[in-house]
Scaffold this active site. Structure first.
Site, PDB file in Angstrom:
ATOM      1  N   LYS A 242       0.775  -1.205   0.040  1.00 38.85           N
ATOM      2  CA  LYS A 242      -0.105  -0.118   0.181  1.00 38.85           C
ATOM      3  C   LYS A 242       0.742   1.414  -0.272  1.00 38.85           C
ATOM      4  O   LYS A 242       0.495   2.064  -0.778  1.00 38.85           O
ATOM      5  CB  LYS A 242      -0.798  -0.069   1.146  1.00 38.85           C
ATOM      6  N   ARG A 243       1.915   1.284   0.810  1.00 40.25           N
ATOM      7  CA  ARG A 243       2.633   2.255   0.899  1.00 40.25           C
ATOM      8  C   ARG A 243       3.412   2.749  -0.486  1.00 40.25           C
ATOM      9  O   ARG A 243       3.612   4.011  -0.652  1.00 40.25           O
ATOM     10  CB  ARG A 243       3.904   1.804   1.559  1.00 40.25           C
TER      11      ARG A 243
END
Ligand code: GLU
Length: 475
Positions: A242-243
């Protein structure tokens, strides 16, 4: 030998959405099938009832549909095949290919902990392998009787030859104590039943492959060809998460990426064809081969994805671009019936937008009047010296019989010449006057899109603006 028909499958677990990594796997399976005029099958591996969700199934199906990776067969849900799995487990128990294991979780945990302390690879020790008694009151698991010696050789299309010793593999649980089958088992039953010829998947499954091959042998089946795709890493070298940006493939749709661009980007993650970067779907199908996939991890580069999106926008057919742009205009409240056609704006702006969302933002002045002119642009371009040329071009514009690029460009050029300035010196102030800012497509294109009436009205406002400034300056 008659060439077999290629059958590939994409087998996601709906314990998560469709993300870049899984979408690439789906793409490679799909491309390989298309390249060989084979069949692409979608199988939903939803046997983990606790972690699988309807929402994830939808995310996967929607994502694949948006990308255009339609299955020729399926979706086939594993939860609808429990009867078949049960039947094979019963047969294997009967034939001695599998056995009941009554070892408690505590015993197996302790076994592992002790092995870890001794620095050994953790594995089940086979305590129940040769047991024939039944332990009352205990719900046993079922384990596959893995061969004790010999080797399993994978001729992986990406990794090359990988050899595993059977002595390193323990007896895998194929059914939990509640009777539900486990992943490795259901996967091979399905690969067999669905006559899969090529298993293309992430290399996190490489370690499962020797066990799966042993089980296929137990079924009396010839294992398929395997190709394990290297991981996709973030630019920081960590596993993609996600980062590093959007995770759900549908987020890219929201952000204004074209599905063709996502596929184009993904196909280049680990695969190449000379130094070509931009591929149409047909070119991908034509050139893709699994043997050309690189075996080292590839890293995700959001700037490159954006660039590829931009290239795809530039290359898209006008009508299509207009269509896909529509929802983005709606989202920001622009009514496309109040100005130029979507095709015309898409054509005018295709060279200068990274995403459809950006494009929608930048076409606003074609549909709506702006509140005020950008201060910096006004200061630089709407100065008293340009007042007369602007008044002159305004006058000429009103007399133009047709509001066409060539006539507009000619009028600007002639006006500029008559004032002894070059065309840009007049074009830029016009641009600022009609768009409120200093960037837009070529001035003649911009003016055609804005339309004659709005152009003249906005020139009038700019003329008033300059006059007011001149007054202020002389106060
Ligand atoms: N269901 C597995 C996963 O989502 C894929 C299994 C396979 O391709 O064999 O990781």
């Amino acid at each position: 030998m008659r060439e077999m028909t290629v059958r590939t499958r994409f087998a996601p677990s709906p314990t998560g959405v469709l993300h870049l990594g899984s979408a690439r796997t789906a793409l490679f399976c799909w491309l390989y099938a298309r390249h060989h005029q084979g069949t692409f099958i979608l199988r939903i591996e939803d046997t983990d009832r606790e972690r699988s969700t309807e929402g994830n199934v939808k995310a996967i199906l929607d994502g694949l549909q948006w990308l255009g990776l339609q299955a020729d067969e399926g979706p086939i849900f594993q939860t609808e095949r429990f009867g078949r799995y049960k039947q094979v487990i019963a047969e294997w128990l009967e034939e001695g290919k599998a056995y009941y294991c009554y070892c408690s979780k505590e015993r197996v945990d302790k076994l592992r902990a002790d092995q870890r302390v001794r620095g050994e690879k953790t594995r089940y020790d086979g305590k129940c392998r040769d047991r024939s008694d039944v332990e009352e009151g205990v719900q046993p698991v079922v384990r596959f009787r893995n061969p004790l010696d010999g080797v399993v050789t994978i001729k992986d299309q990406v990794r090359g030859t990988v050899v595993f010793q059977n002595s390193e593999l323990d007896d895998l649980i194929i059914a939990r104590s509640d009777g539900t089958p486990t992943y490795n088992f259901t996967a091979i039953i399905d690969d067999f039943d669905m006559k899969i010829t090529h298993v293309i998947r992430g290399d996190d499954h490489l370690n499962n492959t020797p066990r799966q091959m042993n089980m296929l042998t137990a079924l009396g089946a010839e294992p398929p060809v395997y190709a394990h795709l290297p991981m996709i890493l973030g630019s920081d070298g960590a596993k993609l998460s996600k980062r590093h940006g959007a995770v759900d493939i549908r987020d890219y749709r929201e952000q204004g990426y074209l599905p063709e661009a996502i596929l184009n980007y993904l196909v280049r993650l680990g695969w190449s064809h000379g130094d070509q970067e931009i591929f149409s779907i047909d070119e991908m199908i034509k050139h893709f081969d699994i043997g050309d996939v690189n075996h080292s991890a590839s890293s995700f580069n959001p700037e490159k994805l954006l660039w590829i999106n931009q290239q795809n926008i530039i290359n898209s057919p006008t009508e299509y671009l207009g269509q896909v742009l529509m929802p983005f205009l709606k989202e920001i409240g622009l009514d496309s019936s109040s100005g130029p056609t979507l095709q015309d704006v898409a054509d005018g702006f295709r060279e200068r937008a990274g995403t459809l969302r950006q494009m929608a933002q930048s076409v606003r002045y074609c549909y709506e009047d702006f509140e005020e002119i950008d201060v910096k642009a006004a200061k630089k371009n709407l100065r008293p010296v340009i007042l007369e040329p602007l008044q002159a071009i305004r006058g000429t514009f009103t007399t133009l019989p047709a509001w066409k690029r060539s006539a507009i460009a000619k009028a600007i050029e002639e006006t500029a010449v008559s004032f002894g300035i070059n065309m840009g010196k007049l074009g830029q102030p016009i641009r600022v006057a009609v768009t409120g800012g200093s960037v837009s497509p070529p001035i003649d294109v911009t003016l055609v899109l804005i339309g004659k009436d709005k152009t003249i009205a906005r020139l009038d406002s700019a003329i008033e603006f300059i006059k007011a400034r001149r007054l202020q300056a002389t106060d």
